[in-house]
Design a protein around this motif. Sequence first.
Motif, PDB file in Angstrom:
ATOM      1  N   ASP A 133       0.831  -1.212   0.000  1.00 52.84           N
ATOM      2  CA  ASP A 133       0.000   0.000   0.000  1.00 52.84           C
ATOM      3  C   ASP A 133       0.861   1.256   0.000  1.00 52.84           C
ATOM      4  O   ASP A 133       0.525   2.249  -0.657  1.00 52.84           O
ATOM      5  CB  ASP A 133      -0.931   0.003   1.211  1.00 52.84           C
ATOM      6  CG  ASP A 133      -1.898  -1.174   1.188  1.00 52.84           C
ATOM      7  OD1 ASP A 133      -2.541  -1.389   0.154  1.00 52.84           O
ATOM      8  OD2 ASP A 133      -1.984  -1.887   2.200  1.00 52.84           O
ATOM      9  N   ARG A 134       1.967   1.220   0.725  1.00 54.41           N
ATOM     10  CA  ARG A 134       2.849   2.393   0.776  1.00 54.41           C
ATOM     11  C   ARG A 134       3.572   2.593  -0.555  1.00 54.41           C
ATOM     12  O   ARG A 134       3.788   3.736  -0.985  1.00 54.41           O
ATOM     13  CB  ARG A 134       3.829   2.265   1.944  1.00 54.41           C
ATOM     14  CG  ARG A 134       3.125   2.294   3.294  1.00 54.41           C
ATOM     15  CD  ARG A 134       4.073   2.632   4.427  1.00 54.41           C
ATOM     16  NE  ARG A 134       5.045   1.583   4.674  1.00 54.41           N
ATOM     17  CZ  ARG A 134       4.825   0.531   5.435  1.00 54.41           C
ATOM     18  NH1 ARG A 134       3.640   0.359   6.002  1.00 54.41           N
ATOM     19  NH2 ARG A 134       5.763  -0.377   5.643  1.00 54.41           N
TER      20      ARG A 134
ATOM     21  N   GLU B  99       1.053   4.215  -2.814  1.00 49.55           N
ATOM     22  CA  GLU B  99       0.886   5.626  -2.474  1.00 49.55           C
ATOM     23  C   GLU B  99       2.049   6.450  -3.022  1.00 49.55           C
ATOM     24  O   GLU B  99       1.846   7.552  -3.562  1.00 49.55           O
ATOM     25  CB  GLU B  99       0.792   5.789  -0.960  1.00 49.55           C
ATOM     26  CG  GLU B  99      -0.509   5.271  -0.366  1.00 49.55           C
ATOM     27  CD  GLU B  99      -0.468   5.193   1.145  1.00 49.55           C
ATOM     28  OE1 GLU B  99       0.551   5.600   1.749  1.00 49.55           O
ATOM     29  OE2 GLU B  99      -1.452   4.715   1.742  1.00 49.55           O
TER      30      GLU B  99
END
Length: 281
Positions: A148-149, A152
């Motif tokens: 997820d990072r 992002e």
Amino acid sequence: MFYLIGLGLSSVKDVTVRGLEAIKGCKRVYLEHYTSILMSASKEDLEEFYGHEVILADRDMVESQSDEILAGATEDDIAFLVVGDVFGATTHTDLVIRAKELGIKVESIHNASVMNAVGACGLQLYSYGQTVSLVFFTDTWKPDSFYDRVKENRDIGLHTLVLLDIKVKEQSIENLMRGNNIFEPPRYMSISTAAQQLIEVEQTRQEAAYDENTMCVAVSRLGAPTQSFKVASLKELAEYDAGEPLHSLVIVGPNPHDIEIQYMAEFFDGTKEELKACFNK
């Protein structure tokens, strides 16, 4: 005084003059021995260079026996040595908090770490997003919270530094259950293993954070005389032999600056124009 002293990335001589002077004046000297290793120096090398005994501090000692490390630091100088910079792991922050709670004065002496030295691969430090860690997968444990990072970061055009797992003083499940004080040989994640695991997670998640054609920079032995870089796709890096540890990986943002491309071209098997075309697909 409790000193946290960064050692840099490779050699015994990477310690700062200020750090070395502090070490020589300390009653006890601990070396944090689980988040990283000094690539070109052993414990014995450090002891010879410092003229001082060095006590290895494993994860259990740092996280569960901090009182032992801090004992006497209100009267004597105690040093806690960290490969790279002193705040490269959250447990070091916990040590500082614990020391202050005990009324112990704390001084930090900083040094180079992967977080700033990675600029040597040609990607501008201002263009990095959140740093992530990648651990060794097992048959039953494949954590993917890092994904997820990465997504992002890439959604806003930033690069991602991926720190690769090391296993030092780890026990097998069998020895742990039997209470045997037997430890597995140290393991250091390679570039190829990291790339394979990243591809596996993308194939499972399929949320387009990256794919096997995403360009990355393999970082090998950063700060050492044998330091090297290779720019290639994740698919290519899954077959890449990066040599001796330590390794890191940078997932390049989708739109690197032309100057970054020019610099990375030195580590790419092709021309600058061919590398540029990899980001225009």
